[in-house]
Motif scaffolding. Structure first.
Motif, PDB file in Angstrom:
ATOM      1  N   VAL A   1       0.774  -1.203   0.023  1.00 22.74           N
ATOM      2  CA  VAL A   1      -0.095   0.194   0.012  1.00 22.74           C
ATOM      3  C   VAL A   1       0.845   1.302   0.018  1.00 22.74           C
ATOM      4  O   VAL A   1       0.722   2.234  -0.782  1.00 22.74           O
ATOM      5  CB  VAL A   1      -0.948   0.016   1.277  1.00 22.74           C
ATOM      6  CG1 VAL A   1      -1.614   1.105   1.450  1.00 22.74           C
ATOM      7  CG2 VAL A   1      -1.799  -1.177   1.142  1.00 22.74           C
ATOM      8  N   GLU A   2       2.091   1.364   0.780  1.00 19.63           N
ATOM      9  CA  GLU A   2       2.760   2.328   1.092  1.00 19.63           C
ATOM     10  C   GLU A   2       3.428   2.535  -0.403  1.00 19.63           C
ATOM     11  O   GLU A   2       3.689   3.686  -0.694  1.00 19.63           O
ATOM     12  CB  GLU A   2       3.754   2.098   2.127  1.00 19.63           C
ATOM     13  CG  GLU A   2       4.719   3.459   2.311  1.00 19.63           C
ATOM     14  CD  GLU A   2       5.490   3.030   3.622  1.00 19.63           C
ATOM     15  OE1 GLU A   2       6.627   3.492   3.638  1.00 19.63           O
ATOM     16  OE2 GLU A   2       4.974   2.705   4.621  1.00 19.63           O
ATOM     17  N   LYS A   3       3.943   1.441  -0.992  1.00 15.23           N
ATOM     18  CA  LYS A   3       4.724   1.447  -2.251  1.00 15.23           C
ATOM     19  C   LYS A   3       3.813   2.105  -3.393  1.00 15.23           C
ATOM     20  O   LYS A   3       4.005   3.093  -4.017  1.00 15.23           O
ATOM     21  CB  LYS A   3       4.940   0.235  -2.819  1.00 15.23           C
ATOM     22  CG  LYS A   3       6.044   0.173  -3.862  1.00 15.23           C
ATOM     23  CD  LYS A   3       6.492  -1.240  -4.070  1.00 15.23           C
ATOM     24  CE  LYS A   3       7.534  -1.413  -5.382  1.00 15.23           C
ATOM     25  NZ  LYS A   3       8.105  -2.587  -5.604  1.00 15.23           N
ATOM     26  N   ASN A   4       2.309   1.674  -3.375  1.00 18.67           N
ATOM     27  CA  ASN A   4       1.387   2.309  -4.262  1.00 18.67           C
ATOM     28  C   ASN A   4       1.296   3.970  -3.937  1.00 18.67           C
ATOM     29  O   ASN A   4       1.244   4.622  -5.022  1.00 18.67           O
ATOM     30  CB  ASN A   4       0.023   1.507  -4.072  1.00 18.67           C
ATOM     31  CG  ASN A   4       0.020   0.437  -4.865  1.00 18.67           C
ATOM     32  OD1 ASN A   4       0.785   0.049  -5.649  1.00 18.67           O
ATOM     33  ND2 ASN A   4      -0.763  -0.640  -4.432  1.00 18.67           N
ATOM     34  N   LEU A   7       4.004   5.656  -5.819  1.00 22.21           N
ATOM     35  CA  LEU A   7       4.058   5.590  -7.050  1.00 22.21           C
ATOM     36  C   LEU A   7       2.991   6.540  -7.287  1.00 22.21           C
ATOM     37  O   LEU A   7       3.203   7.156  -8.461  1.00 22.21           O
ATOM     38  CB  LEU A   7       3.797   4.113  -7.443  1.00 22.21           C
ATOM     39  CG  LEU A   7       4.905   3.262  -7.388  1.00 22.21           C
ATOM     40  CD1 LEU A   7       4.437   1.647  -7.761  1.00 22.21           C
ATOM     41  CD2 LEU A   7       5.827   3.438  -8.262  1.00 22.21           C
ATOM     42  N   GLU A   8       1.923   6.441  -7.006  1.00 22.25           N
ATOM     43  CA  GLU A   8       0.796   7.474  -7.310  1.00 22.25           C
ATOM     44  C   GLU A   8       1.343   8.862  -7.048  1.00 22.25           C
ATOM     45  O   GLU A   8       0.905   9.961  -7.944  1.00 22.25           O
ATOM     46  CB  GLU A   8      -0.491   7.404  -6.511  1.00 22.25           C
ATOM     47  CG  GLU A   8      -1.189   6.000  -6.798  1.00 22.25           C
ATOM     48  CD  GLU A   8      -2.509   5.964  -5.843  1.00 22.25           C
ATOM     49  OE1 GLU A   8      -2.875   6.734  -5.069  1.00 22.25           O
ATOM     50  OE2 GLU A   8      -2.967   4.953  -6.141  1.00 22.25           O
ATOM     51  N   GLU A   9       2.150   9.563  -5.996  1.00 21.10           N
ATOM     52  CA  GLU A   9       2.610  10.739  -6.052  1.00 21.10           C
ATOM     53  C   GLU A   9       3.747  10.789  -7.181  1.00 21.10           C
ATOM     54  O   GLU A   9       3.750  11.909  -7.583  1.00 21.10           O
ATOM     55  CB  GLU A   9       3.358  10.843  -4.544  1.00 21.10           C
ATOM     56  CG  GLU A   9       2.390  11.164  -3.365  1.00 21.10           C
ATOM     57  CD  GLU A   9       3.290  10.879  -1.986  1.00 21.10           C
ATOM     58  OE1 GLU A   9       4.504  11.013  -2.131  1.00 21.10           O
ATOM     59  OE2 GLU A   9       2.575  10.749  -1.283  1.00 21.10           O
ATOM     60  N   LYS A  10       4.348   9.886  -7.369  1.00 19.94           N
ATOM     61  CA  LYS A  10       5.390  10.074  -8.467  1.00 19.94           C
ATOM     62  C   LYS A  10       4.541  10.162  -9.779  1.00 19.94           C
ATOM     63  O   LYS A  10       5.257  11.259 -10.863  1.00 19.94           O
ATOM     64  CB  LYS A  10       6.202   8.793  -8.532  1.00 19.94           C
ATOM     65  CG  LYS A  10       7.528   9.112  -9.421  1.00 19.94           C
ATOM     66  CD  LYS A  10       8.336   8.197  -9.380  1.00 19.94           C
ATOM     67  CE  LYS A  10       9.813   8.588  -9.773  1.00 19.94           C
ATOM     68  NZ  LYS A  10      10.907   7.617  -9.670  1.00 19.94           N
ATOM     69  N   THR A  12       1.702  11.685 -10.258  1.00 15.47           N
ATOM     70  CA  THR A  12       1.161  13.182 -10.041  1.00 15.47           C
ATOM     71  C   THR A  12       2.227  14.090 -10.293  1.00 15.47           C
ATOM     72  O   THR A  12       2.085  15.215 -11.363  1.00 15.47           O
ATOM     73  CB  THR A  12       0.346  13.434  -8.920  1.00 15.47           C
ATOM     74  OG1 THR A  12      -0.476  12.412  -8.470  1.00 15.47           O
ATOM     75  CG2 THR A  12      -0.067  14.752  -8.928  1.00 15.47           C
ATOM     76  N   MET A  13       3.359  13.890  -9.884  1.00 12.35           N
ATOM     77  CA  MET A  13       4.418  14.866 -10.077  1.00 12.35           C
ATOM     78  C   MET A  13       4.873  14.682 -11.712  1.00 12.35           C
ATOM     79  O   MET A  13       5.242  15.836 -12.192  1.00 12.35           O
ATOM     80  CB  MET A  13       5.777  14.442  -9.050  1.00 12.35           C
ATOM     81  CG  MET A  13       6.760  15.377  -9.353  1.00 12.35           C
ATOM     82  SD  MET A  13       8.381  14.728  -8.158  1.00 12.35           S
ATOM     83  CE  MET A  13       8.817  13.329  -9.390  1.00 12.35           C
ATOM     84  N   LEU A  14       4.981  13.676 -12.113  1.00 14.38           N
ATOM     85  CA  LEU A  14       5.330  13.614 -13.553  1.00 14.38           C
ATOM     86  C   LEU A  14       4.514  14.109 -14.356  1.00 14.38           C
ATOM     87  O   LEU A  14       4.771  14.734 -15.498  1.00 14.38           O
ATOM     88  CB  LEU A  14       5.490  11.964 -13.922  1.00 14.38           C
ATOM     89  CG  LEU A  14       6.986  11.164 -13.210  1.00 14.38           C
ATOM     90  CD1 LEU A  14       7.035  10.019 -13.418  1.00 14.38           C
ATOM     91  CD2 LEU A  14       8.211  12.014 -13.601  1.00 14.38           C
ATOM     92  N   GLN A  15       3.201  13.733 -14.078  1.00 16.36           N
ATOM     93  CA  GLN A  15       1.947  14.586 -14.938  1.00 16.36           C
ATOM     94  C   GLN A  15       2.207  16.071 -14.980  1.00 16.36           C
ATOM     95  O   GLN A  15       1.851  16.880 -15.871  1.00 16.36           O
ATOM     96  CB  GLN A  15       0.892  14.283 -14.614  1.00 16.36           C
ATOM     97  CG  GLN A  15       0.371  12.615 -14.876  1.00 16.36           C
ATOM     98  CD  GLN A  15      -0.843  12.232 -14.142  1.00 16.36           C
ATOM     99  OE1 GLN A  15      -1.260  12.616 -13.089  1.00 16.36           O
ATOM    100  NE2 GLN A  15      -1.448  11.208 -14.921  1.00 16.36           N
ATOM    101  N   GLN A  16       2.398  16.539 -13.686  1.00 10.38           N
ATOM    102  CA  GLN A  16       2.737  18.184 -13.438  1.00 10.38           C
ATOM    103  C   GLN A  16       3.959  18.469 -14.463  1.00 10.38           C
ATOM    104  O   GLN A  16       3.822  19.615 -15.157  1.00 10.38           O
ATOM    105  CB  GLN A  16       2.733  18.506 -12.202  1.00 10.38           C
ATOM    106  CG  GLN A  16       1.618  18.411 -11.382  1.00 10.38           C
ATOM    107  CD  GLN A  16       1.820  18.629  -9.759  1.00 10.38           C
ATOM    108  OE1 GLN A  16       3.100  18.495  -9.380  1.00 10.38           O
ATOM    109  NE2 GLN A  16       0.682  18.857  -9.190  1.00 10.38           N
ATOM    110  N   GLN A  17       4.828  17.641 -14.318  1.00 14.02           N
ATOM    111  CA  GLN A  17       6.110  18.055 -14.979  1.00 14.02           C
ATOM    112  C   GLN A  17       5.828  18.085 -16.438  1.00 14.02           C
ATOM    113  O   GLN A  17       6.174  18.772 -17.367  1.00 14.02           O
ATOM    114  CB  GLN A  17       7.258  17.258 -14.947  1.00 14.02           C
ATOM    115  CG  GLN A  17       7.841  17.499 -13.332  1.00 14.02           C
ATOM    116  CD  GLN A  17       9.084  16.593 -13.236  1.00 14.02           C
ATOM    117  OE1 GLN A  17       9.228  15.443 -14.064  1.00 14.02           O
ATOM    118  NE2 GLN A  17       9.959  16.827 -12.244  1.00 14.02           N
ATOM    119  N   ASN A  18       5.003  17.076 -17.049  1.00 18.77           N
ATOM    120  CA  ASN A  18       4.516  16.919 -18.232  1.00 18.77           C
ATOM    121  C   ASN A  18       3.763  18.099 -18.638  1.00 18.77           C
ATOM    122  O   ASN A  18       4.154  18.726 -20.047  1.00 18.77           O
ATOM    123  CB  ASN A  18       3.936  15.714 -18.454  1.00 18.77           C
ATOM    124  CG  ASN A  18       3.417  15.279 -19.984  1.00 18.77           C
ATOM    125  OD1 ASN A  18       4.257  15.768 -20.861  1.00 18.77           O
ATOM    126  ND2 ASN A  18       2.698  14.317 -20.257  1.00 18.77           N
TER     127      ASN A  18
END
Length: 104
Positions: A1-4, A7-10, A12-18
Motif C-alpha cells: 500500500v505504501e509503495k502504491n 508511485l501515485e505521488e510520483k 502526479t509529479m510526472l504529470q505536472q512536469q509533463n
C-alpha cells in the motif's frame, strides 16, 4: 500500500512536469513563429535596401559618366557672378558708419 502511494505521488509529479513541459513547448512555438515572421520581414527590408543601394550606385555611375563626357565635349559653364554687393567692415567693429560696400 505504501509503495502504491509513493508511485501515485510520483505519477502526479510526472504529470505536472509533463504539463509544464507542454506549456513551455507551446510558448516556444509561439516565440519561434514570431521570430520567423520578424526574420522574414527583416530579410525583405534588407533586400529592398540592397536594391535601393544598387539603384543609387547605377545612378551615381551614370551621373559620373555624364559629367566626364560633358567635360570632354564642352567646358562646364558657371552662372555669372551676382552683381549684388556684400558688406564688410573696414575695421574690427561693425558700426554702420564704418561699413563699406565691396563688389565681387
Amino acid at each position: 500500500v505504501e509503495k502504491n502511494l509513493k508511485l501515485e505521488e510520483k505519477i502526479t509529479m510526472l504529470q505536472q512536469q509533463n504539463e509544464e513541459l507542454r506549456a513551455r513547448i507551446e510558448q516556444n512555438t509561439v516565440i519561434t513563429r514570431q521570430l520567423s515572421e520578424e526574420n522574414a520581414n527583416l530579410q525583405e527590408y534588407v533586400e529592398k535596401e540592397v536594391e535601393e543601394k544598387k539603384k543609387l550606385s547605377r545612378t551615381n555611375e551614370e551621373l559620373l559618366w555624364k559629367l566626364q563626357e560633358g567635360d570632354s565635349v564642352s567646358p562646364v559653364k558657371l552662372p555669372p557672378a551676382p552683381s549684388t554687393p556684400f558688406y564688410r567692415c573696414s575695421s574690427g567693429n561693425s558700426s554702420p558708419a564704418k561699413v563699406r560696400t565691396l563688389r565681387r
